[in-house]
Enzyme design. Structure first.
Site, PDB file in Angstrom:
ATOM      1  N   LEU A 286      85.525 118.169  41.463  1.00 52.51           N
ATOM      2  CA  LEU A 286      85.215 117.908  40.058  1.00 52.51           C
ATOM      3  C   LEU A 286      86.416 118.061  39.132  1.00 52.51           C
ATOM      4  O   LEU A 286      86.268 118.035  37.914  1.00 52.51           O
ATOM      5  CB  LEU A 286      84.080 118.836  39.604  1.00 52.51           C
ATOM      6  CG  LEU A 286      82.779 118.722  40.415  1.00 52.51           C
ATOM      7  CD1 LEU A 286      81.729 119.673  39.874  1.00 52.51           C
ATOM      8  CD2 LEU A 286      82.261 117.289  40.414  1.00 52.51           C
ATOM      9  N   ALA A 287      87.605 118.242  39.712  1.00 50.94           N
ATOM     10  CA  ALA A 287      88.815 118.371  38.892  1.00 50.94           C
ATOM     11  C   ALA A 287      89.284 116.995  38.426  1.00 50.94           C
ATOM     12  O   ALA A 287      89.184 116.006  39.158  1.00 50.94           O
ATOM     13  CB  ALA A 287      89.925 119.057  39.690  1.00 50.94           C
ATOM     14  N   HIS A 288      89.790 116.939  37.197  1.00 59.07           N
ATOM     15  CA  HIS A 288      90.282 115.682  36.638  1.00 59.07           C
ATOM     16  C   HIS A 288      91.716 115.408  37.107  1.00 59.07           C
ATOM     17  O   HIS A 288      92.529 116.345  37.166  1.00 59.07           O
ATOM     18  CB  HIS A 288      90.276 115.733  35.110  1.00 59.07           C
ATOM     19  CG  HIS A 288      88.920 115.823  34.506  1.00 59.07           C
ATOM     20  ND1 HIS A 288      88.193 116.987  34.481  1.00 59.07           N
ATOM     21  CD2 HIS A 288      88.146 114.871  33.905  1.00 59.07           C
ATOM     22  CE1 HIS A 288      87.026 116.776  33.884  1.00 59.07           C
ATOM     23  NE2 HIS A 288      86.973 115.500  33.523  1.00 59.07           N
TER      24      HIS A 288
ATOM     25  N   MET B 234      93.254 124.964  37.595  1.00 56.39           N
ATOM     26  CA  MET B 234      93.090 124.641  39.010  1.00 56.39           C
ATOM     27  C   MET B 234      94.405 124.179  39.633  1.00 56.39           C
ATOM     28  O   MET B 234      94.670 124.449  40.804  1.00 56.39           O
ATOM     29  CB  MET B 234      92.009 123.578  39.201  1.00 56.39           C
ATOM     30  CG  MET B 234      90.608 124.023  38.781  1.00 56.39           C
ATOM     31  SD  MET B 234      90.146 125.647  39.450  1.00 56.39           S
ATOM     32  CE  MET B 234      90.310 125.362  41.208  1.00 56.39           C
ATOM     33  N   GLU B 235      95.227 123.508  38.835  1.00 51.12           N
ATOM     34  CA  GLU B 235      96.525 123.068  39.362  1.00 51.12           C
ATOM     35  C   GLU B 235      97.423 124.264  39.661  1.00 51.12           C
ATOM     36  O   GLU B 235      98.097 124.296  40.703  1.00 51.12           O
ATOM     37  CB  GLU B 235      97.199 122.127  38.359  1.00 51.12           C
ATOM     38  CG  GLU B 235      96.636 120.725  38.333  1.00 51.12           C
ATOM     39  CD  GLU B 235      95.231 120.618  37.741  1.00 51.12           C
ATOM     40  OE1 GLU B 235      94.581 119.585  37.949  1.00 51.12           O
ATOM     41  OE2 GLU B 235      94.792 121.569  37.051  1.00 51.12           O
TER      42      GLU B 235
ATOM     43  N   ASP C 176     102.312 129.620  57.333  1.00 47.44           N
ATOM     44  CA  ASP C 176     102.702 128.750  58.443  1.00 47.44           C
ATOM     45  C   ASP C 176     104.151 128.973  58.859  1.00 47.44           C
ATOM     46  O   ASP C 176     104.486 128.929  60.051  1.00 47.44           O
ATOM     47  CB  ASP C 176     102.494 127.294  58.038  1.00 47.44           C
ATOM     48  CG  ASP C 176     102.910 126.319  59.137  1.00 47.44           C
ATOM     49  OD1 ASP C 176     102.356 126.417  60.255  1.00 47.44           O
ATOM     50  OD2 ASP C 176     103.779 125.474  58.877  1.00 47.44           O
TER      51      ASP C 176
END
Length: 312
Positions: free
Chosen positions: A75-77, A111-112, A126
């Site tokens: 749902l992120a733009h 969110m970014e 990793d």
């Protein structure tokens, strides 16, 4: 259910319509950490890991992750990011990860920033798992966001104080620093738990970002406030604070100016990064002493205000 912006009246997930929101410059800062071993930290610092370019690879991965957030979070733009900065700071047995995302747009970049930290952390995992398969990635959180309807600072700021000494010669072991210990002693008397970090002048920007991402109560820098080409502490500070405290910086300059005319050349600034107080002090022991005298009278009231106290 209807009170939640990401669900409709029937409780179904939806993408929020941001078309009516104003376009503003929005910033978000996120942080996280990878707990590992002293052996891994040494190998990374000396670039002797089997996968060699550990830090550079993690930073690039974090930036790439931020750019692809809308592909990962349903749902992120999609956002035309202005910039993304990812930093990794090495400690004795852990790595501090911080990310700052900026956009000029109608919705925020929390969110970014969080995705950048998560992807950078997974990449670090990793890169070091061959030596430490038990390393742990965690404590990923939003530190602050500004530019939107509801700006937030840092919740639950700790009682830590980070002292950053900006001195290329001291960082190289060519001279002993006296300012950092003096500030640490003062911070302890204020009821804070100080940690002194000595960095080269060119590393002050990344060191400041890493320090702020740890959400201490106070970050005090010393050095790098003059007019020399390598003096970049004020610029690095302005990049991490959200609100300036110009009166604090002017009071520190005035305290020094009463004793030495060259105090007028100090370009030090002060401000707030979320709930963290950031203050620049000069690099001289006298300048530090004068600056701490100013902070003696201001710090308790300032911390009380940040905690929601009154102006009385």
């Amino acid at each position: 259910m209807s009170g939640l912006s990401h669900v409709d009246d029937e409780g179904r997930a939806r993408m929020v319509d941001v078309g009516g929101k104003p376009v503003t410059r929005r910033t978000a800062v996120a942080s996280g950490r990878l707990d590992t071993t002293a052996e891994v930290i040494g190998l990374v610092r000396d670039e002797r890991m089997p996968k060699r370019d550990v830090l550079a690879t993690a930073r690039l991965a974090g930036i790439q992750g931020a750019k692809r957030t809308s592909e990962l979070i349903p749902l992120a733009h999609p956002l035309p990011l202005d910039t993304v900065e990812v930093e990794v700071e090495l400690h004795d047995t852990w790595m501090a990860i911080s990310a700052t995302a900026v956009v000029t747009g109608r919705t925020g970049v929390e969110m970014e920033a969080l995705t950048a930290v998560a992807v950078a952390g997974l990449t670090l995992h990793d890169m070091v798992k061959a030596v430490d398969p038990g390393c742990v990635l965690g404590d990923i959180r939003l530190v602050s966001k500004t530019g939107g309807k509801s700006d937030i600072g840092v919740a639950n700021v700790s009682d830590a104080a980070i002292v950053l000494v900006s001195s290329t010669r001291a960082a190289a072991g060519e001279r002993e620093d006296a300012t950092g210990p003096a500030i640490a002693e003062w911070a302890s008397a204020q009821g804070l738990a100080p940690e002194v970090r000595v960095v080269a002048d060119k590393e002050i920007a990344s060191a400041l970002r890493a320090a702020v991402s740890e959400r201490p109560a106070l970050v005090v820098t010393t050095g790098g406030t003059g007019a020399s080409p390598s003096d970049r502490t004020p610029e690095a500070t302005l990049a991490v604070i959200e609100r300036e405290l110009p009166g604090v910086a002017e009071a520190i300059r005035a305290a020094g100016l009463a004793k030495v005319p060259t105090a007028a050349l100090s370009r030090g600034v002060a401000g707030l990064a979320g709930g963290t107080i950031v203050v620049n002090l000069p690099g001289s022991t006298g300048g530090v002493r004068d600056g701490l005298g100013v902070l003696d009278a201001l710090l308790p009231h300032l911390r009380d205000q940040l905690a929601g106290g009154d102006h009385a």
